[in-house]
Design an enzyme around this catalytic site. Structure first.
Site, short mmCIF file in Angstrom:
data_model
loop_
_atom_site.label_atom_id
_atom_site.label_comp_id
_atom_site.label_asym_id
_atom_site.label_seq_id
_atom_site.Cartn_x
_atom_site.Cartn_y
_atom_site.Cartn_z
N MET A 1 0.84 -1.19 0.00
CA MET A 1 0.00 0.00 0.00
C MET A 1 0.88 1.24 0.00
SD MET A 1 -3.10 1.00 2.62
CE MET A 1 -4.01 -0.47 2.21
N CYS A 2 0.46 2.25 -0.73
CA CYS A 2 1.23 3.50 -0.84
C CYS A 2 1.38 4.17 0.53
CB CYS A 2 0.51 4.47 -1.78
SG CYS A 2 0.04 3.76 -3.37
N ARG A 3 2.25 5.13 0.57
CA ARG A 3 2.41 5.98 1.75
C ARG A 3 2.25 7.43 1.32
NH1 ARG A 3 4.72 3.46 6.33
NH2 ARG A 3 3.98 1.32 6.23
#
Length: 202
Positions: A1-3
């Site tokens: 998952m992106c940050r």
């Protein structure tokens, strides 16, 4: 998952103080995202990596009574944030009171391209999103069908659930170029979430 990362302050700060220098900066999290558990990201071979591009957006700190610049500037790249010299150079020179930063881990089927790198911008508005819209390729057509022509044409990428979500948000504005206060923006975002949720359940 992106940050992702956001800073809003009364005084401008150098991007490097926010994006590259801190021990757990967004730059560090592009290659060492420690809190993400491997079982939650089955599509990634390395659960600590967010290497499918990045973006930094900021609002100018140089506005004066004679020159007001309300539109954000965005720098994106499909290179990993840890391997982009231009990001390091910009971060040492740019100052801003309002900064968005995002490092990307693309979900399956989501192309790696500049058009899919956050943050997304239209007029005075800047948008980021983390996670994914479930069954996006089934939901996308329903979401796009409800857009005005202006909101549809504002969509930076029809391959990105985040970009389509931003277009849905813009569609809730009676004037996409107007400045709304925080309460109004919150109401429009809640309406956006309702529309996406209903489209997902249909």
């Amino acid at each position: 998952m992106c940050r992702m990362f956001c800073f809003m302050g009364t005084n401008p700060l150098q991007l490097a103080e926010l994006v590259t220098r801190p021990k757990r900066s967004i730059l560090t999290q592009s290659y060492d995202a420690r809190e993400r558990q491997p079982h939650t990201v089955e599509h990634l071979t390395k659960s600590s990596l967010n290497g499918d591009g990045f973006g930094v957006g900021w609002y100018s700190a140089a506005s004066t009574p004679d020159r007001v610049d309300e539109k954000p500037c965005v720098y994106t790249s499909v290179l990993p944030a840890w391997n982009n010299n231009n990001l390091a150079r910009l971060a040492e020179k740019v100052e801003s009171p309002l900064v968005f930063a995002h490092v990307r881990a693309a979900y399956p089927g989501m192309p790696v391209s500049d058009q899919n790198c956050h943050p997304f911008v239209f007029g005075n508005y800047m948008f980021m999103h983390n996670g994914n819209v479930g069954d996006f390729y089934k939901v996308r057509r329903r979401l796009l069908a409800g857009l005005s022509l202006e909101a549809y044409n504002s969509c930076q990428s029809f391959h990105s659930d985040s970009a389509v979500c931003f277009a849905v948000f813009l569609n809730q504005l009676s004037d996409m170029h107007a400045d709304l206060n925080s309460i109004e923006l919150s109401q429009k975002m809640n309406e956006t979430l309702r529309i996406i949720s209903e489209a997902s359940e249909a």
